[in-house]
Design an enzyme around this catalytic site. Structure first.
Site, mmCIF file in Angstrom:
data_model
loop_
_atom_site.group_PDB
_atom_site.id
_atom_site.type_symbol
_atom_site.label_atom_id
_atom_site.label_comp_id
_atom_site.label_asym_id
_atom_site.label_seq_id
_atom_site.Cartn_x
_atom_site.Cartn_y
_atom_site.Cartn_z
ATOM 1 N N LYS A 120 -2.133 8.742 -3.369
ATOM 2 C CA LYS A 120 -2.135 7.864 -2.198
ATOM 3 C C LYS A 120 -0.661 7.597 -1.877
ATOM 4 C CE LYS A 120 -4.308 5.302 0.852
ATOM 5 N NZ LYS A 120 -5.010 5.896 1.996
ATOM 6 N N ASP B 154 -8.368 9.166 -0.230
ATOM 7 C CA ASP B 154 -9.476 8.813 0.667
ATOM 8 C C ASP B 154 -10.086 10.079 1.271
ATOM 9 O OD1 ASP B 154 -6.886 8.759 1.641
ATOM 10 O OD2 ASP B 154 -7.164 7.025 2.938
ATOM 11 N N ASP C 77 -10.793 9.090 -12.644
ATOM 12 C CA ASP C 77 -11.992 8.454 -13.189
ATOM 13 C C ASP C 77 -13.044 8.317 -12.091
ATOM 14 O OD1 ASP C 77 -13.624 7.219 -14.976
ATOM 15 O OD2 ASP C 77 -12.445 5.388 -15.192
#
Ligand code: NAD
Length: 343
Positions: free
Chosen positions: A177, A210, A234
């Site tokens: 990100k 995302d 995860d």
């Protein structure tokens, strides 16, 4: 003396059930191994005050690897509680690469049109937000630190590229990100591109988490090898497990340079404990990854084929597969069916 010494963590909740299924399969292959149960888990914390006891560390030190059942970590309520057994072992043993394959299995009902998936998530396993550095600023403000090191970013990137090369894959996708977490993920991205220079035959790119998350649902064939940080890996790997039919089918390996630990992606599913209901496949396929790590490729192949035969037959014979696959079998029965097909 047996050829291999394997430290076994039975785990909590449904852990002992799935571990005993995996051990039955391994023992029936004739693998020349000694399986040594060790004191690690929430139960060990409750009994001895340590989630991994000194004697467990000693046995681990004399073993070739660990086969780990899922363990319970009680949720913290703001106070410092027991640290996860898995995270403790990954960090102390420096098992920096969590390898989680997402491979479709025959005959398994899946929630999307994608029935032939084969990609791998390589999740950084020792730092990021799971470093566990948390503190209280005040009664109204708490903080978690996200730690990235050059060494950590370099070795996980290299691991991803090496895995892609070894498995003759084509593309490595870094998931970050970096538009928002500019310092940490920007740092990781720069290192990833530097490492990529050693692998000119492999495509590589970076995308934001995302978008990666959307592709997990709309376009998962987009992926080949994913390299990502601890928390993102995860989360994405549970989504990947969902794509192939659920957590009962998703195996994993925690790899270091000189040691490894094999465990399913799923947790201890405590609500099903004692019912012999949860699917043993993820744990058995984690054992298959262990067999390959030990260099026992032909035994691994035999077990994996037997698992696939049961899954395929389970599409029409619901008596041999567990509840999550629409079946009625206990995990003991499903394991027996797998063993039968290895003969
Ligand atoms: P979970 O993976 O244990 O279970 C979530 C749900 O997934 C279950 O209720 C069940 O419906 C399904 N599921 C899980 N394993 C399955 C199997 N083998 N067969 C069929 N269905 C299966 O996750 P959770 O409920 O979030 O966590 C329970 C405990 O496990 C927590 O204490 C958590 O900290 C721990 N945990 C441990 C590990 C690990 O040991 N590496 C990993 C994840 C969670």
């Amino acid at each position: 003396m047996a050829r291999y010494r394997i430290a076994v963590i039975e785990g909590d909740g449904t852990g002992p059930e799935v571990i005993s299924c995996a051990l039955r399969v391994l023992e029936s292959t004739g693998l020349d191994a000694e399986f040594i149960p060790i004191e690690a888990g929430y139960w060990a914390y409750q009994k001895f005050g340590k989630q991994v006891t000194d004697s467990a560390w000693e046995i681990i030190g004399e073993s070739n690897c660990i086969l780990k059942g899922p363990t319970t970590t009680p949720m913290g309520g703001g106070e410092t509680g027991m640290k996860s057994v898995a995270v403790t072992l990954r960090q102390k043993l420096d098992l920096y690469a969590n390898v989680r394959p997402c491979k479709s299995r025959p005959g398994v009902p899946v929630p999307t049109k994608f029935t032939n998936l084969d990609f791998v998530i390589v999740r950084e396993n020792t730092e990021g937000l799971y470093k566990g550095i948390e503190f209280k600023m005040s009664d109204d403000e708490v903080v978690s630190l996200r730690v990235f090191t050059r060494r950590g970013c370099e070795r996980i990137s290299r691991f991803g590229f090496e895995l892609a090369r070894k498995e003759k894959r084509k593309k490595v996708t870094l998931v970050t990100k970096a538009n928002i977490l500019q310092l940490t993920d920007g740092f990781f991205t720069n290192i990833f591109y530097k490492v990529s220079e050693n692998y000119p035959e492999l495509e590589h790119e970076d995308i934001y988490v995302d978008r990666a998350n959307m592709y997990m649902i709309t376009n998962p064939t987009y992926f080949d090898v994913i390299v990502t940080s601890n928390l993102f890996g995860d989360i994405l790997s549970d989504a990947a497990a969902g794509l192939i039919g659920g957590l009962g089918l998703a195996p994993g390996a925690n790899m270091g340079d000189n040691f490894a630990m094999f465990e399913a992606v799923h947790g201890s599913a405590p609500k099903y404990a004692g019912q012999k209901k949860v699917n043993p496949t993820a744990m058995i396929l984690s054992s298959v990854m262990m067999l390959r790590y030990l260099g026992e490729g032909s035994i691994a192949e035999k077990v994996e084929k037997a698992v696939d035969r049961v899954l395929l037959e389970g599409a029409t014979n619901k008596e041999i597969v567990t509840y999550d696959l629409g079946g009625t079998a206990t995990n003991v029965k499903m394991t027996e069916e797998i063993i039968k097909r290895m003969e």
